[in-house]
Design a protein around this motif. Sequence first.
Motif, PDB file in Angstrom:
ATOM      1  N   PRO A   8       0.833  -1.203   0.000  1.00 62.21           N
ATOM      2  CA  PRO A   8       0.000   0.000   0.000  1.00 62.21           C
ATOM      3  C   PRO A   8       0.867   1.252   0.000  1.00 62.21           C
ATOM      4  CG  PRO A   8      -0.711  -1.541   1.694  1.00 62.21           C
ATOM      5  CD  PRO A   8       0.605  -2.042   1.176  1.00 62.21           C
ATOM      6  N   ASN A   9       0.311   2.344  -0.545  1.00 64.37           N
ATOM      7  CA  ASN A   9       1.056   3.597  -0.483  1.00 64.37           C
ATOM      8  C   ASN A   9       0.779   4.281   0.862  1.00 64.37           C
ATOM      9  OD1 ASN A   9      -1.220   5.357  -0.640  1.00 64.37           O
ATOM     10  ND2 ASN A   9      -1.130   5.411  -2.858  1.00 64.37           N
ATOM     11  N   PRO A  10       1.532   5.306   1.211  1.00 63.08           N
ATOM     12  CA  PRO A  10       1.359   5.937   2.521  1.00 63.08           C
ATOM     13  C   PRO A  10      -0.052   6.462   2.786  1.00 63.08           C
ATOM     14  CG  PRO A  10       3.462   6.576   1.597  1.00 63.08           C
ATOM     15  CD  PRO A  10       2.729   5.838   0.510  1.00 63.08           C
ATOM     16  N   VAL A  11      -0.739   6.974   1.764  1.00 63.82           N
ATOM     17  CA  VAL A  11      -2.105   7.456   1.976  1.00 63.82           C
ATOM     18  C   VAL A  11      -3.033   6.284   2.305  1.00 63.82           C
ATOM     19  CG1 VAL A  11      -4.086   8.618   0.917  1.00 63.82           C
ATOM     20  CG2 VAL A  11      -1.787   9.530   0.578  1.00 63.82           C
ATOM     21  N   THR A  22     -12.458   6.179   2.488  1.00 65.03           N
ATOM     22  CA  THR A  22     -12.068   6.697   1.179  1.00 65.03           C
ATOM     23  C   THR A  22     -11.454   8.073   1.373  1.00 65.03           C
ATOM     24  OG1 THR A  22     -13.943   5.541   0.177  1.00 65.03           O
ATOM     25  CG2 THR A  22     -12.897   7.275  -1.142  1.00 65.03           C
ATOM     26  N   GLY A  23     -10.319   8.295   0.767  1.00 66.07           N
ATOM     27  CA  GLY A  23      -9.664   9.592   0.867  1.00 66.07           C
ATOM     28  C   GLY A  23      -9.507  10.230  -0.497  1.00 66.07           C
ATOM     29  N   GLU A  24      -9.602  11.544  -0.527  1.00 65.39           N
ATOM     30  CA  GLU A  24      -9.372  12.294  -1.756  1.00 65.39           C
ATOM     31  C   GLU A  24      -8.182  13.209  -1.535  1.00 65.39           C
ATOM     32  OE1 GLU A  24     -11.582  15.472  -4.755  1.00 65.39           O
ATOM     33  OE2 GLU A  24     -12.693  14.654  -3.055  1.00 65.39           O
ATOM     34  N   THR A  25      -7.250  13.166  -2.475  1.00 61.46           N
ATOM     35  CA  THR A  25      -6.081  14.037  -2.372  1.00 61.46           C
ATOM     36  C   THR A  25      -6.213  15.200  -3.342  1.00 61.46           C
ATOM     37  OG1 THR A  25      -4.827  12.768  -4.006  1.00 61.46           O
ATOM     38  CG2 THR A  25      -4.535  12.154  -1.686  1.00 61.46           C
ATOM     39  N   GLU A  26      -5.445  16.233  -3.077  1.00 62.46           N
ATOM     40  CA  GLU A  26      -5.343  17.347  -4.021  1.00 62.46           C
ATOM     41  C   GLU A  26      -3.871  17.625  -4.256  1.00 62.46           C
ATOM     42  OE1 GLU A  26      -6.969  21.075  -2.594  1.00 62.46           O
ATOM     43  OE2 GLU A  26      -6.413  20.611  -0.541  1.00 62.46           O
ATOM     44  N   ARG A  27      -3.526  17.988  -5.475  1.00 62.81           N
ATOM     45  CA  ARG A  27      -2.146  18.273  -5.856  1.00 62.81           C
ATOM     46  C   ARG A  27      -2.021  19.768  -6.131  1.00 62.81           C
ATOM     47  NH1 ARG A  27       2.182  15.449  -6.817  1.00 62.81           N
ATOM     48  NH2 ARG A  27       1.133  13.460  -6.955  1.00 62.81           N
ATOM     49  N   LYS A  86       3.777  20.535  -7.084  1.00 61.78           N
ATOM     50  CA  LYS A  86       3.792  19.067  -7.090  1.00 61.78           C
ATOM     51  C   LYS A  86       3.593  18.445  -5.709  1.00 61.78           C
ATOM     52  CE  LYS A  86       4.906  18.717 -11.517  1.00 61.78           C
ATOM     53  NZ  LYS A  86       3.921  18.637 -12.505  1.00 61.78           N
ATOM     54  N   SER A  87       3.457  19.262  -4.656  1.00 65.34           N
ATOM     55  CA  SER A  87       3.138  18.699  -3.347  1.00 65.34           C
ATOM     56  C   SER A  87       1.651  18.330  -3.340  1.00 65.34           C
ATOM     57  CB  SER A  87       3.451  19.704  -2.229  1.00 65.34           C
ATOM     58  OG  SER A  87       2.610  20.838  -2.322  1.00 65.34           O
ATOM     59  N   SER A  88       1.256  17.545  -2.368  1.00 66.06           N
ATOM     60  CA  SER A  88      -0.148  17.146  -2.281  1.00 66.06           C
ATOM     61  C   SER A  88      -0.529  16.931  -0.830  1.00 66.06           C
ATOM     62  CB  SER A  88      -0.396  15.871  -3.099  1.00 66.06           C
ATOM     63  OG  SER A  88       0.362  14.799  -2.581  1.00 66.06           O
ATOM     64  N   ARG A  89      -1.821  16.810  -0.613  1.00 64.42           N
ATOM     65  CA  ARG A  89      -2.322  16.548   0.740  1.00 64.42           C
ATOM     66  C   ARG A  89      -3.623  15.778   0.627  1.00 64.42           C
ATOM     67  NH1 ARG A  89      -6.585  19.942   2.523  1.00 64.42           N
ATOM     68  NH2 ARG A  89      -5.976  19.716   4.696  1.00 64.42           N
ATOM     69  N   VAL A  90      -4.006  15.130   1.719  1.00 65.86           N
ATOM     70  CA  VAL A  90      -5.313  14.502   1.783  1.00 65.86           C
ATOM     71  C   VAL A  90      -6.309  15.610   2.087  1.00 65.86           C
ATOM     72  CG1 VAL A  90      -6.762  12.830   2.984  1.00 65.86           C
ATOM     73  CG2 VAL A  90      -4.359  12.296   2.532  1.00 65.86           C
ATOM     74  N   LYS A  91      -7.233  15.805   1.163  1.00 68.01           N
ATOM     75  CA  LYS A  91      -8.201  16.896   1.252  1.00 68.01           C
ATOM     76  C   LYS A  91      -9.432  16.491   2.057  1.00 68.01           C
ATOM     77  CE  LYS A  91     -11.282  18.651  -2.170  1.00 68.01           C
ATOM     78  NZ  LYS A  91     -11.487  19.063  -3.547  1.00 68.01           N
ATOM     79  N   SER A 106      -7.555  19.004  10.505  1.00 67.41           N
ATOM     80  CA  SER A 106      -6.760  19.258   9.300  1.00 67.41           C
ATOM     81  C   SER A 106      -7.392  18.714   8.026  1.00 67.41           C
ATOM     82  CB  SER A 106      -5.377  18.630   9.446  1.00 67.41           C
ATOM     83  OG  SER A 106      -4.707  19.146  10.552  1.00 67.41           O
ATOM     84  N   VAL A 107      -8.245  17.738   8.173  1.00 67.30           N
ATOM     85  CA  VAL A 107      -8.841  17.060   7.026  1.00 67.30           C
ATOM     86  C   VAL A 107     -10.352  17.034   7.218  1.00 67.30           C
ATOM     87  CG1 VAL A 107      -8.945  14.885   5.725  1.00 67.30           C
ATOM     88  CG2 VAL A 107      -6.798  15.576   6.786  1.00 67.30           C
ATOM     89  N   ALA A 108     -11.103  17.327   6.164  1.00 68.25           N
ATOM     90  CA  ALA A 108     -12.562  17.268   6.238  1.00 68.25           C
ATOM     91  C   ALA A 108     -12.999  15.810   6.309  1.00 68.25           C
ATOM     92  CB  ALA A 108     -13.169  17.934   5.022  1.00 68.25           C
ATOM     93  N   PHE A 109     -13.738  15.456   7.352  1.00 69.42           N
ATOM     94  CA  PHE A 109     -14.276  14.105   7.522  1.00 69.42           C
ATOM     95  C   PHE A 109     -15.773  14.113   7.295  1.00 69.42           C
ATOM     96  CE2 PHE A 109     -10.405  12.892   9.654  1.00 69.42           C
ATOM     97  CZ  PHE A 109     -10.377  11.510   9.621  1.00 69.42           C
TER      98      PHE A 109
END
Length: 140
Positions: free
Chosen positions: A41-44, A80-85, A89-94, A131-134
């Motif tokens: 699995p990836n870190p996210v 389920t997580g959604e990321t934004e870039r 080129k950095s990104s975060r879990v939105k 930090s993250v919308a749940f």
Amino acid sequence: MAIYNVHTTLRDVGSQTINTAGVHQFIADEPTKFRGTDAGPNPVQYLLGAVGACLGASAASLVHRPGSNIKVETFEVEVTGETERFPDKSSRVKSIHVKLTCKTNLDKAGNDKFIEDTIHLCTVHDTLKDSVAFTFEITD
């Protein structure tokens, strides 16, 4: 208070890391389209798994409390997580959406309270929620 430690070593294969937590080892990687080897699995995905695992552990702690009469028939979590870039080129879990299916021996009000208490006890959710919308979807 508890202190946790995970040691991570980058391997010379794709984006693989070997993570060691006590006697446990787990690999993280990226899909091949992101220059990984898809060996784990990836870190996210680990982050999302941590949310689900922590909710499960929190539910178990309520079930195993002295005097508890809670019997869990079903407790399943789909995260389920959604990321934004960003342009750099950095990104975060939105956002993180949690679909929680829970059936217990409790009546509707008791089951709802059990779920509310489970979410309240979840250390990972509590850490991330500012930090993250749940969003939560509760089914039975």
